[in-house]
Scaffold this motif. Sequence first.
Motif, PDB file in Angstrom:
ATOM      1  N   ILE A 203       0.837  -1.210   0.000  1.00  0.00           N
ATOM      2  CA  ILE A 203       0.000   0.000   0.000  1.00  0.00           C
ATOM      3  C   ILE A 203       0.871   1.258   0.000  1.00  0.00           C
ATOM      4  O   ILE A 203       0.637   2.204  -0.749  1.00  0.00           O
ATOM      5  CB  ILE A 203      -0.940  -0.006   1.218  1.00  0.00           C
ATOM      6  CG1 ILE A 203      -1.955  -1.157   1.113  1.00  0.00           C
ATOM      7  CG2 ILE A 203      -1.681   1.314   1.339  1.00  0.00           C
ATOM      8  CD1 ILE A 203      -2.761  -1.370   2.384  1.00  0.00           C
ATOM      9  N   GLY A 204       1.892   1.270   0.865  1.00  0.00           N
ATOM     10  CA  GLY A 204       2.753   2.434   0.958  1.00  0.00           C
ATOM     11  C   GLY A 204       3.568   2.679  -0.293  1.00  0.00           C
ATOM     12  O   GLY A 204       3.683   3.819  -0.760  1.00  0.00           O
ATOM     13  N   LYS A 205       4.134   1.618  -0.882  1.00  0.00           N
ATOM     14  CA  LYS A 205       4.970   1.783  -2.073  1.00  0.00           C
ATOM     15  C   LYS A 205       4.133   2.194  -3.279  1.00  0.00           C
ATOM     16  O   LYS A 205       4.547   3.042  -4.076  1.00  0.00           O
ATOM     17  CB  LYS A 205       5.710   0.470  -2.371  1.00  0.00           C
ATOM     18  CG  LYS A 205       6.607  -0.026  -1.253  1.00  0.00           C
ATOM     19  CD  LYS A 205       7.742   0.914  -0.933  1.00  0.00           C
ATOM     20  CE  LYS A 205       8.641   0.346   0.154  1.00  0.00           C
ATOM     21  NZ  LYS A 205       9.700   1.276   0.573  1.00  0.00           N
ATOM     22  N   ASN A 206       2.949   1.583  -3.452  1.00  0.00           N
ATOM     23  CA  ASN A 206       2.118   1.896  -4.615  1.00  0.00           C
ATOM     24  C   ASN A 206       1.569   3.313  -4.576  1.00  0.00           C
ATOM     25  O   ASN A 206       1.405   3.966  -5.607  1.00  0.00           O
ATOM     26  CB  ASN A 206       0.961   0.893  -4.714  1.00  0.00           C
ATOM     27  CG  ASN A 206       1.427  -0.502  -5.071  1.00  0.00           C
ATOM     28  OD1 ASN A 206       2.554  -0.688  -5.533  1.00  0.00           O
ATOM     29  ND2 ASN A 206       0.578  -1.496  -4.869  1.00  0.00           N
ATOM     30  N   ASN A 207       1.238   3.817  -3.367  1.00  0.00           N
ATOM     31  CA  ASN A 207       0.655   5.147  -3.230  1.00  0.00           C
ATOM     32  C   ASN A 207       1.661   6.212  -2.823  1.00  0.00           C
ATOM     33  O   ASN A 207       1.283   7.370  -2.636  1.00  0.00           O
ATOM     34  CB  ASN A 207      -0.485   5.107  -2.206  1.00  0.00           C
ATOM     35  CG  ASN A 207      -1.632   4.211  -2.638  1.00  0.00           C
ATOM     36  OD1 ASN A 207      -2.473   4.578  -3.451  1.00  0.00           O
ATOM     37  ND2 ASN A 207      -1.676   2.997  -2.087  1.00  0.00           N
ATOM     38  N   ASN A 208       2.936   5.806  -2.647  1.00  0.00           N
ATOM     39  CA  ASN A 208       4.002   6.732  -2.240  1.00  0.00           C
ATOM     40  C   ASN A 208       3.654   7.421  -0.913  1.00  0.00           C
ATOM     41  O   ASN A 208       3.847   8.628  -0.754  1.00  0.00           O
ATOM     42  CB  ASN A 208       4.265   7.769  -3.330  1.00  0.00           C
ATOM     43  CG  ASN A 208       5.638   8.402  -3.213  1.00  0.00           C
ATOM     44  OD1 ASN A 208       6.573   7.784  -2.681  1.00  0.00           O
ATOM     45  ND2 ASN A 208       5.787   9.631  -3.685  1.00  0.00           N
TER      46      ASN A 208
END
Length: 455
Positions: A203-208
Amino acid sequence: MPKIKSVYVCQECGYESAKWLGKCPDCNNWNTLVEEVRDNKKELKSAINTVRILENSPKSIGDIQSGEKKRYNTGLEELNRVLGGGLVRGSLTLISGDPGIGKSTLLLQTSNYIASNYGKVLYVSGEESEEQIKIRGDRLGVNSNNLYILSETNLDLIEAHIEELKPVFVIIDSIQTVYKESITSAPGSVSQVRECSNAIMRIGKNNNIPLFIVAHVTKQGELAGPRVLEHIVDTVLYFEGERTEEFRVLRTMKNRFGTTSEIGVFEMSEEGLVEIYDPSKIFLEETNFNQEGSSVIGIMEGTRPILVEMQALATETKMNIPIRTGIGIDFQRLRLIIAVLEKKLRVPFYKYDVYANVVGGLRLEGTTGDLGLALSLISSIKNKPFKLEKVLIIGEVGLTGEIRPVASCDRLIREAEKMGFKHAIIPERNKDKVKSKTISIIGVNNLTEAINNIF
């Protein structure tokens, strides 16, 4: 119909076995294997996976933009220090510590600052209700309208709320309470923690989005859950200190965006955590420089020089096996120093119980404080204070009794100048590189020279 099977998973290390075992063969802990139901249905590959692979094509390192300059200021300089300069976008940070140490307080203060300066922040709590968090927020002065509170433990629903709200920062408190419905094991189990952590990272990597997750600790003070959790996250922070004491130390255990040797020092007050910019002054505030068994040593915590008080007590014992206790120092290091003093100086420590303590709750790393510990032990067993007034002691003690040089000795001396010290005992090989106008520098080669100079 898909085949369903059971596996037994160790709740300490994540080892899997087809049958139950009383002792885990991997970590050697007893009664830690718990049965979990697994669905053995194979997932079909679709054209979507192929599209995703093509979208994530290799890039030249020259075309990739660095996120180093896009860090968020957390509003707390001590927290920025341990993070390496601020909060990196898309990073996953794990913070752990004993219950009641101040983890939620620190994150709530950080959330309020980021929400007031950057945008929406989502604080997800699986342990407290919205009303409980509001009560703490009122006490801390948290009042940003961009700070959103969610009391939820279902990760699928949490992800849906993140997609809808589109926050710039997310906190999940704690990872042990979050669960995925597709996994049959209970929240907090190895499977749940592992799968939820991977999902949160995605979630964090995909949405920065930078994410903070809180983790519990075991009775031994270690991070609860599988060891793979530490490998998944980008940064691991550990909150140290006693709940009965006012000082807290935030230490970096792992950091992909900075050094792992920095610490942040805080003071717990009614209004929340207050930053301590000059920890040497705080740690030496109540120091009596004329008592036996007490010395001041210099240590380096990352780029920060810190002066702390080392106390030692040697009392005659009637037991066959003397007691050795060290608080804030490595126990094996304490035994090593005692052995060197017995061998080289003929001091009969086998007749004495020995207690050593670092004042202020700080835990020493490295060997810079060896000489200070050795001289404090001699001072206590002889009941003699140091003849030198306000003296700083720096040096590593070798097994042959020699005093070995240490790194950053000049920075420790400069810190001692600011604190008003008059003398410093350092290794002879460090003396040529250290200069001071206000401190008398004494270089020593072995323990005997150090004792002759200080008593």
